[in-house]
Design a protein around this motif. Structure first.
Motif, PDB file in Angstrom:
ATOM      1  N   ARG A  79      -1.732  -1.649  15.833  1.00  0.00           N
ATOM      2  CA  ARG A  79      -2.554  -0.898  16.851  1.00  0.00           C
ATOM      3  C   ARG A  79      -3.488  -0.005  15.998  1.00  0.00           C
ATOM      4  O   ARG A  79      -4.621   0.626  16.172  1.00  0.00           O
ATOM      5  CB  ARG A  79      -2.071  -0.266  17.833  1.00  0.00           C
ATOM      6  CG  ARG A  79      -2.242  -1.052  19.177  1.00  0.00           C
ATOM      7  CD  ARG A  79      -1.622  -0.204  20.343  1.00  0.00           C
ATOM      8  NE  ARG A  79      -0.921  -1.216  21.253  1.00  0.00           N
ATOM      9  CZ  ARG A  79       0.512  -0.933  21.210  1.00  0.00           C
ATOM     10  NH1 ARG A  79       0.832   0.300  20.925  1.00  0.00           N
ATOM     11  NH2 ARG A  79       1.165  -1.642  21.982  1.00  0.00           N
ATOM     12  N   MET A  80      -2.797   0.891  14.871  1.00  0.00           N
ATOM     13  CA  MET A  80      -3.436   1.772  14.155  1.00  0.00           C
ATOM     14  C   MET A  80      -4.307   1.108  13.007  1.00  0.00           C
ATOM     15  O   MET A  80      -4.776   1.918  12.203  1.00  0.00           O
ATOM     16  CB  MET A  80      -2.298   2.826  13.463  1.00  0.00           C
ATOM     17  CG  MET A  80      -1.873   3.537  14.651  1.00  0.00           C
ATOM     18  SD  MET A  80      -0.447   4.580  13.891  1.00  0.00           S
ATOM     19  CE  MET A  80       0.359   5.200  15.421  1.00  0.00           C
ATOM     20  N   GLY A  81      -4.354  -0.051  12.742  1.00  0.00           N
ATOM     21  CA  GLY A  81      -5.211  -0.770  11.875  1.00  0.00           C
ATOM     22  C   GLY A  81      -4.455  -1.274  10.704  1.00  0.00           C
ATOM     23  O   GLY A  81      -5.215  -1.650   9.570  1.00  0.00           O
ATOM     24  N   ILE A  82      -3.119  -1.098  10.680  1.00  0.00           N
ATOM     25  CA  ILE A  82      -2.197  -1.615   9.407  1.00  0.00           C
ATOM     26  C   ILE A  82      -1.785  -2.939   9.839  1.00  0.00           C
ATOM     27  O   ILE A  82      -0.982  -3.402  10.570  1.00  0.00           O
ATOM     28  CB  ILE A  82      -1.080  -0.445   9.314  1.00  0.00           C
ATOM     29  CG1 ILE A  82      -1.413   0.804   9.066  1.00  0.00           C
ATOM     30  CG2 ILE A  82      -0.265  -0.866   8.372  1.00  0.00           C
ATOM     31  CD1 ILE A  82      -0.592   2.049   9.382  1.00  0.00           C
ATOM     32  N   GLU A  83      -2.124  -3.818   8.650  1.00  0.00           N
ATOM     33  CA  GLU A  83      -1.616  -5.277   8.634  1.00  0.00           C
ATOM     34  C   GLU A  83      -0.916  -5.618   7.530  1.00  0.00           C
ATOM     35  O   GLU A  83      -1.085  -4.809   6.556  1.00  0.00           O
ATOM     36  CB  GLU A  83      -2.809  -6.257   8.837  1.00  0.00           C
ATOM     37  CG  GLU A  83      -3.622  -6.252   9.913  1.00  0.00           C
ATOM     38  CD  GLU A  83      -2.759  -6.755  11.232  1.00  0.00           C
ATOM     39  OE1 GLU A  83      -2.220  -7.683  10.940  1.00  0.00           O
ATOM     40  OE2 GLU A  83      -3.094  -6.594  12.254  1.00  0.00           O
ATOM     41  N   LYS A 168      -7.798  -0.537   8.613  1.00  0.00           N
ATOM     42  CA  LYS A 168      -7.499   0.564   7.728  1.00  0.00           C
ATOM     43  C   LYS A 168      -6.584   0.051   6.424  1.00  0.00           C
ATOM     44  O   LYS A 168      -7.278   0.475   5.259  1.00  0.00           O
ATOM     45  CB  LYS A 168      -6.724   1.655   8.471  1.00  0.00           C
ATOM     46  CG  LYS A 168      -7.429   2.422   9.619  1.00  0.00           C
ATOM     47  CD  LYS A 168      -7.002   3.701   9.903  1.00  0.00           C
ATOM     48  CE  LYS A 168      -7.375   4.238  11.224  1.00  0.00           C
ATOM     49  NZ  LYS A 168      -8.788   4.789  10.973  1.00  0.00           N
ATOM     50  N   VAL A 169      -5.553  -0.377   6.821  1.00  0.00           N
ATOM     51  CA  VAL A 169      -4.632  -0.769   5.636  1.00  0.00           C
ATOM     52  C   VAL A 169      -4.149  -2.118   5.898  1.00  0.00           C
ATOM     53  O   VAL A 169      -3.914  -2.484   6.778  1.00  0.00           O
ATOM     54  CB  VAL A 169      -3.627   0.402   5.533  1.00  0.00           C
ATOM     55  CG1 VAL A 169      -2.624  -0.185   4.240  1.00  0.00           C
ATOM     56  CG2 VAL A 169      -3.940   1.691   5.658  1.00  0.00           C
ATOM     57  N   ASP A 196     -14.022  -4.252  -0.512  1.00  0.00           N
ATOM     58  CA  ASP A 196     -15.281  -3.950  -0.266  1.00  0.00           C
ATOM     59  C   ASP A 196     -15.517  -3.469   1.094  1.00  0.00           C
ATOM     60  O   ASP A 196     -16.641  -2.883   1.056  1.00  0.00           O
ATOM     61  CB  ASP A 196     -16.321  -4.729  -1.063  1.00  0.00           C
ATOM     62  CG  ASP A 196     -15.897  -5.121  -2.697  1.00  0.00           C
ATOM     63  OD1 ASP A 196     -15.465  -3.959  -2.913  1.00  0.00           O
ATOM     64  OD2 ASP A 196     -16.200  -5.934  -3.146  1.00  0.00           O
ATOM     65  N   LYS A 197     -14.821  -3.989   2.053  1.00  0.00           N
ATOM     66  CA  LYS A 197     -15.341  -3.467   3.305  1.00  0.00           C
ATOM     67  C   LYS A 197     -14.979  -2.293   3.712  1.00  0.00           C
ATOM     68  O   LYS A 197     -14.984  -1.505   4.754  1.00  0.00           O
ATOM     69  CB  LYS A 197     -14.399  -4.574   4.288  1.00  0.00           C
ATOM     70  CG  LYS A 197     -15.333  -5.501   4.695  1.00  0.00           C
ATOM     71  CD  LYS A 197     -14.852  -6.679   5.667  1.00  0.00           C
ATOM     72  CE  LYS A 197     -13.667  -6.374   6.392  1.00  0.00           C
ATOM     73  NZ  LYS A 197     -13.174  -7.408   7.439  1.00  0.00           N
ATOM     74  N   GLY A 198     -14.114  -1.646   2.643  1.00  0.00           N
ATOM     75  CA  GLY A 198     -13.631  -0.118   2.820  1.00  0.00           C
ATOM     76  C   GLY A 198     -12.143   0.118   3.433  1.00  0.00           C
ATOM     77  O   GLY A 198     -11.754   1.077   3.663  1.00  0.00           O
ATOM     78  N   ILE A 199     -11.595  -1.200   3.329  1.00  0.00           N
ATOM     79  CA  ILE A 199     -10.091  -1.096   3.835  1.00  0.00           C
ATOM     80  C   ILE A 199      -9.197  -0.767   2.452  1.00  0.00           C
ATOM     81  O   ILE A 199      -9.712  -0.965   1.159  1.00  0.00           O
ATOM     82  CB  ILE A 199      -9.715  -2.504   4.250  1.00  0.00           C
ATOM     83  CG1 ILE A 199     -10.380  -2.579   5.607  1.00  0.00           C
ATOM     84  CG2 ILE A 199      -8.115  -2.866   4.426  1.00  0.00           C
ATOM     85  CD1 ILE A 199     -10.265  -3.809   6.253  1.00  0.00           C
ATOM     86  N   ALA A 200      -8.003  -0.075   2.735  1.00  0.00           N
ATOM     87  CA  ALA A 200      -7.164   0.055   1.479  1.00  0.00           C
ATOM     88  C   ALA A 200      -6.277  -1.045   1.417  1.00  0.00           C
ATOM     89  O   ALA A 200      -5.507  -1.299   2.494  1.00  0.00           O
ATOM     90  CB  ALA A 200      -6.396   1.453   1.940  1.00  0.00           C
ATOM     91  N   VAL A 201      -6.348  -1.737   0.316  1.00  0.00           N
ATOM     92  CA  VAL A 201      -5.565  -2.729   0.209  1.00  0.00           C
ATOM     93  C   VAL A 201      -4.282  -2.637  -0.784  1.00  0.00           C
ATOM     94  O   VAL A 201      -4.628  -1.734  -1.682  1.00  0.00           O
ATOM     95  CB  VAL A 201      -6.312  -3.953  -0.582  1.00  0.00           C
ATOM     96  CG1 VAL A 201      -5.315  -5.272  -0.961  1.00  0.00           C
ATOM     97  CG2 VAL A 201      -7.572  -4.359   0.219  1.00  0.00           C
ATOM     98  N   VAL A 202      -3.110  -2.764  -0.280  1.00  0.00           N
ATOM     99  CA  VAL A 202      -1.924  -2.354  -1.054  1.00  0.00           C
ATOM    100  C   VAL A 202      -1.312  -3.717  -1.661  1.00  0.00           C
ATOM    101  O   VAL A 202      -0.855  -4.660  -0.938  1.00  0.00           O
ATOM    102  CB  VAL A 202      -0.675  -1.740  -0.381  1.00  0.00           C
ATOM    103  CG1 VAL A 202       0.168  -1.389  -1.190  1.00  0.00           C
ATOM    104  CG2 VAL A 202      -1.497  -0.264   0.144  1.00  0.00           C
ATOM    105  N   LEU A 203      -1.425  -4.150  -2.926  1.00  0.00           N
ATOM    106  CA  LEU A 203      -0.935  -5.272  -3.484  1.00  0.00           C
ATOM    107  C   LEU A 203       0.405  -5.070  -4.080  1.00  0.00           C
ATOM    108  O   LEU A 203       0.358  -4.361  -5.170  1.00  0.00           O
ATOM    109  CB  LEU A 203      -1.827  -5.648  -4.311  1.00  0.00           C
ATOM    110  CG  LEU A 203      -1.643  -7.039  -5.369  1.00  0.00           C
ATOM    111  CD1 LEU A 203      -1.381  -8.312  -4.493  1.00  0.00           C
ATOM    112  CD2 LEU A 203      -2.578  -7.293  -6.344  1.00  0.00           C
ATOM    113  N   ILE A 204       1.473  -5.936  -3.785  1.00  0.00           N
ATOM    114  CA  ILE A 204       2.541  -5.858  -4.605  1.00  0.00           C
ATOM    115  C   ILE A 204       2.690  -7.234  -5.408  1.00  0.00           C
ATOM    116  O   ILE A 204       2.362  -8.145  -4.805  1.00  0.00           O
ATOM    117  CB  ILE A 204       3.981  -5.880  -3.774  1.00  0.00           C
ATOM    118  CG1 ILE A 204       3.846  -4.473  -2.793  1.00  0.00           C
ATOM    119  CG2 ILE A 204       5.190  -6.126  -4.381  1.00  0.00           C
ATOM    120  CD1 ILE A 204       5.095  -4.608  -2.006  1.00  0.00           C
ATOM    121  N   SER A 205       2.964  -7.186  -6.761  1.00  0.00           N
ATOM    122  CA  SER A 205       2.952  -8.079  -7.536  1.00  0.00           C
ATOM    123  C   SER A 205       3.692  -8.050  -8.656  1.00  0.00           C
ATOM    124  O   SER A 205       3.906  -6.970  -9.204  1.00  0.00           O
ATOM    125  CB  SER A 205       1.520  -8.433  -7.922  1.00  0.00           C
ATOM    126  OG  SER A 205       1.330  -9.458  -8.770  1.00  0.00           O
TER     127      SER A 205
END
Ligand SMILES: Nc1ncnc2c1ncn2[C@@H]1O[C@H](COP(=O)(O)OP(=O)(O)OP(=O)(O)O)[C@@H](O)[C@H]1O
Ligand SMILES: [Mg+2]
Length: 254
Positions: A79-83, A168-169, A196-205
Motif C-alpha cells: 500500500r505504501m508503494g513497496i513491491e 516507490k521501492v 528511470d521512472k524514478g523508482i528506487a530499485v534494490v537489487l540483490i545479486s
C-alpha cells in the motif's frame, strides 16, 4: 543527488538465538539502482523481508520518504508503494500468469456481478498480456497455471508483477539467478526502465559483473551489518570482494 526514499537504521532481527541482522543500516534513493551484496548468510534476504513487511525487525527504525513507518505486513508495504520479488518465489502456482499479476488487486466486473465478487478475467488477461509484452516476458501460453511454467518464466512473471505495481521501492532478491542469458538481459533492461521512472530499485545479486553494470550504488552486508558502501561507477570488483570477505571495513557511524 537523488532523493533518499528508504532509510533503515540499526535493524536487528533475531530468530531465537540466531542474530540474522545485527544493527544493519540501508539506504535507497529514487531513480537509482542500489545493489545489496554480501556472502551467503550475510542477512540480505532477512533485510529485504524486514523492509517489505514480510518479517518484523526486533529493533531499529525504517523511514520512508522521511517519515518513520511500521511495515506490519506485505500488504501494508505494498500500500505504501513497496513491491518485492522474493528469493523463495511467492507466486500462486495454481493460478495463471494474469491472475498472478493481479494477485490481491483483482479487477472486478462492473455492476452487481462485481459487487458479488465476480472478477473481470478478460480485462485482467488483456492488461496482463500487454504488460508482459511491454516488459519482454515471453510465455508460450498465458492460460496455464504458473506452476507448470519453467523456473525462469515464473521468475520473470514475479519481476513483472513487482514493477507493474511499485510506486516507490522495488526489492528484487536474486531476480536473475534462475534465468538464461536472454531473459537475464531482459530483466536488467526492465530494472533500468523502472529506475528511470524514478523508482528506487534494490537489487540483490551474487553476480558481480551484473552488479557493476547496473548499480548506481552498492551496499555491502557482512554478518548482519553494513560494512561498506560504494558508488557504482568507480568501483572495482576487488573492492567489493574485499568488503564481502571482511578484508575491507569502512567503519560507519550508524
Ligand atoms: N527464519 C529463519 N530462522 C532462523 N534463522 C534464519 C531465518 N532466516 C534467516 N536465518 C538466518 O539468518 C542468517 C541470514 O540469512 P539470509 O537468508 O538473510 O542470508 P542471505 O544474505 O540472504 O544469504 P544468501 O546469499 O544465501 O541468500 C543466516 O544465518 C540464516 O540461517
Ligand atoms: Mg538470500
Amino acid at each position: 543527488m537523488s532523493e533518499l526514499l528508504l532509510d533503515a537504521q540499526n535493524l536487528v532481527k533475531r530468530y531465537g538465538s540466531v542474530e540474522a541482522l545485527r544493527g544493519a543500516s540501508f539506504q535507497a534513493r529514487a531513480g537509482e539502482v542500489t545493489a545489496l551484496i554480501g556472502d551467503n548468510g550475510a542477512g540480505k534476504s532477512t533485510l529485504v523481508k524486514c523492509l517489505s513487511g514480510a518479517e518484523q525487525p526486533t529493533s531499529g527504525s525504517i523511514l520512508l520518504d522521511g517519515s518513520e513507518v511500521v511495515l506490519d505486513s506485505p500488504t501494508t508495504a505494498r500500500r505504501m508503494g513497496i513491491e518485492t520479488v522474493y528469493q523463495d518465489l511467492a507466486v500462486a502456482p495454481e493460478l495463471d500468469p494474469a491472475a498472478n499479476l493481479f494477485l490481491g488487486r483483482e479487477i472486478h466486473r462492473k455492476g452487481i456481478l462485481g459487487k458479488l465478487g465476480m472478477l473481470d478475467k478478460k480485462e485482467m488477461k488483456r492488461q496482463a498480456v500487454e504488460e508482459f509484452q511491454r516488459l519482454g516476458v515471453t510465455l508460450q501460453s498465458t492460460d496455464v497455471p504458473i506452476g507448470s511454467l519453467s523456473g525462469g518464466q515464473r521468475q520473470s512473471v514475479a519481476v513483472a508483477r513487482s514493477v507493474v505495481w511499485a510506486s516507490k521501492v522495488v526489492f528484487m532478491d536474486e531476480p536473475t539467478a534462475a534465468l538464461g542469458v536472454v531473459q537475464r538481459e531482459r530483466v536488467l533492461d526492465v530494472i533500468k526502465k523502472v529506475r528511470d521512472k524514478g523508482i528506487a530499485v534494490v537489487l540483490i545479486s551474487h553476480n558481480m559483473p551484473e552488479v557493476l553494470s547496473v548499480a548506481d550504488r552498492i551496499e555491502v552486508l557482512r554478518l548482519g551489518k553494513r560494512v561498506a558502501r560504494f558508488t557504482g561507477a568507480d568501483t572495482k570488483l576487488e573492492d567489493l570482494v574485499a568488503a564481502m570477505t571482511g578484508a575491507l571495513v569502512q567503519e560507519e557511524a550508524a
